[in-house]
Design an enzyme around this catalytic site. Structure first.
Site, PDB file in Angstrom:
ATOM      1  N   GLU A  51      -6.188 -11.323   8.011  1.00  0.00           N
ATOM      2  CA  GLU A  51      -6.998 -10.105   7.892  1.00  0.00           C
ATOM      3  C   GLU A  51      -8.224 -10.316   7.012  1.00  0.00           C
ATOM      4  O   GLU A  51      -8.808  -9.347   6.552  1.00  0.00           O
ATOM      5  CB  GLU A  51      -6.130  -8.938   7.382  1.00  0.00           C
ATOM      6  CG  GLU A  51      -5.316  -9.235   6.131  1.00  0.00           C
ATOM      7  CD  GLU A  51      -4.477  -8.057   5.667  1.00  0.00           C
ATOM      8  OE1 GLU A  51      -4.579  -6.951   6.226  1.00  0.00           O
ATOM      9  OE2 GLU A  51      -3.717  -8.233   4.690  1.00  0.00           O
ATOM     10  N   ASP A 106      -8.530  -4.426   7.599  1.00  0.00           N
ATOM     11  CA  ASP A 106      -9.041  -5.465   6.688  1.00  0.00           C
ATOM     12  C   ASP A 106      -9.769  -6.546   7.480  1.00  0.00           C
ATOM     13  O   ASP A 106     -10.767  -7.095   6.998  1.00  0.00           O
ATOM     14  CB  ASP A 106      -7.896  -6.056   5.856  1.00  0.00           C
ATOM     15  CG  ASP A 106      -7.552  -5.167   4.663  1.00  0.00           C
ATOM     16  OD1 ASP A 106      -8.482  -4.606   4.055  1.00  0.00           O
ATOM     17  OD2 ASP A 106      -6.353  -5.016   4.346  1.00  0.00           O
ATOM     18  N   HIS A 126       0.789  -1.232   0.000  1.00  0.00           N
ATOM     19  CA  HIS A 126       0.000   0.000   0.000  1.00  0.00           C
ATOM     20  C   HIS A 126       0.823   1.285   0.000  1.00  0.00           C
ATOM     21  O   HIS A 126       0.299   2.334  -0.326  1.00  0.00           O
ATOM     22  CB  HIS A 126      -0.889   0.049   1.252  1.00  0.00           C
ATOM     23  CG  HIS A 126      -2.014  -0.915   1.211  1.00  0.00           C
ATOM     24  ND1 HIS A 126      -2.964  -0.924   0.231  1.00  0.00           N
ATOM     25  CD2 HIS A 126      -2.350  -1.933   2.054  1.00  0.00           C
ATOM     26  CE1 HIS A 126      -3.839  -1.899   0.468  1.00  0.00           C
ATOM     27  NE2 HIS A 126      -3.476  -2.520   1.559  1.00  0.00           N
TER      28      HIS A 126
HETATM   29  C1  3PY Z   1      -4.918  -3.449   7.779  1.00  0.00           C
HETATM   30  O1  3PY Z   1      -5.339  -2.745   8.715  1.00  0.00           O
HETATM   31  O2  3PY Z   1      -5.635  -4.209   7.148  1.00  0.00           O
HETATM   32  C2  3PY Z   1      -3.538  -3.387   7.372  1.00  0.00           C
HETATM   33  O3  3PY Z   1      -3.107  -4.211   6.604  1.00  0.00           O
HETATM   34  C3  3PY Z   1      -2.688  -2.270   7.884  1.00  0.00           C
HETATM   35  O4  3PY Z   1      -1.787  -1.863   6.932  1.00  0.00           O
HETATM   36 MG    MG Z   2      -4.555  -5.003   5.348  1.00  0.00          MG
END
Ligand code: 3PY
Ligand code: MG
Length: 260
Positions: free
Chosen positions: A146, A172, A45
């Site tokens: 995530e 996520d 990102h």
């Molecule tokens: C998230 O919060 O999903 C992340 O991957 C942070 O970069």
């Molecule tokens: Mg993430």
């Protein structure tokens, strides 16, 4: 090569890192010289490209800070290139299954353990042929949990041979749970965190968390995490700049928007 962060996780020592989203040498060097245990350069990102990484990793190698890279995915192509550039470990996003975790772990290790292809440009420069003998035990493979599927398979992912740690992407994970992004007090989120940490304890590997604030990063230690990022370079700058403005003007600065 010696991976100081991995050594900390193996002995259970708590470690604190920071996230690098900006393609600036001085910025990364400053944080590395501030005693962060590891820095993670974000190629999923952040605003960095691979060519930035080629300068950023050498820039911090004069310090004891361990260079990690969050790659775009679990492919051998994505992982091999950043390890060749000198990363001591990869953080792999959106790992859904044990098969994906095994793919990432294999990409981190030379045969016969894995299928990493030979071409460690920076490793050969710094360590010569010793790199090939030591890399398998020193490179860290970190799987991010995530997604809903990743959470459903978390015990199998944690138990995957060659996975050294799990790492939570909190926002996520909120999406995966169907709750509001940032609702970290939601019981569904808390239960997910407990399940992820328990899975790492059972598998004897480390648990890490992306901290959206120093406070959440600090609290993570009590939740059983072994390593956390205390913030991102952009957040540090925003917090410092807002604080300076507030002090000088004596008023609260306009709410700052921008990268996380
Ligand atoms: C998230 O919060 O999903 C992340 O991957 C942070 O970069
Ligand atoms: Mg993430």
């Amino acid at each position: 090569m010696k991976n100081a962060a991995l050594a900390q996780w193996r002995t259970g020592e708590f470690s604190v890192g920071a996230w690098i989203n900006l393609p600036d040498l001085h910025n990364a060097e400053t944080l590395a010289r501030m005693d962060y245990d590891w820095l993670c350069f974000d190629l999923q990102h952040g605003l960095l490209s691979y060519s930035h990484l080629l300068a950023l990793i050498p820039a911090i190698s004069a310090t004891d800070t361990t260079p990690l890279v969050r790659v775009a995915d679990s492919s051998a192509a994505a992982i091999g290139r950043v390890l060749d550039a000198g990363a001591h470990g990869v953080i792999v996003p959106m790992v859904d299954t044990a098969a994906q975790a095994a793919q990432a772990a294999a990409a981190c290790r030379y045969p016969p353990t894995g299928n990493r292809s030979c071409g460690p440009m920076r490793g050969l420069l710094t360590d010569g042929m010793t790199y090939l003998a030591t890399a398998n035990s020193e490179i860290a493979c970190i799987a991010m949990i995530e997604t809903a599927e990743g959470l459903a398979n978390v015990e199998a992912i944690a138990a995957t041979e060659g996975v050294d740690a799990l790492f939570v992407g909190p926002v996520d994970l909120c999406f995966g749970l169907g709750i509001k992004p940032g609702d970290f007090a939601n019981p569904a989120f808390t239960a997910a965190i407990e399940r992820i940490v328990a899975a790492t304890h059972r598998a004897g590997i480390a648990a890490g968390l992306f901290g959206y604030s120093p406070e959440t990063a600090k609290a993570a230690r009590d939740q059983g995490f072994n390593f956390v990022s205390a913030g991102t370079d952009i957040a540090f700058m925003r917090q410092g700049a807002a604080g300076a403005l507030a002090t000088v003007r004596g008023t609260e600065p306009r709410a700052a928007r921008g990268g996380y």
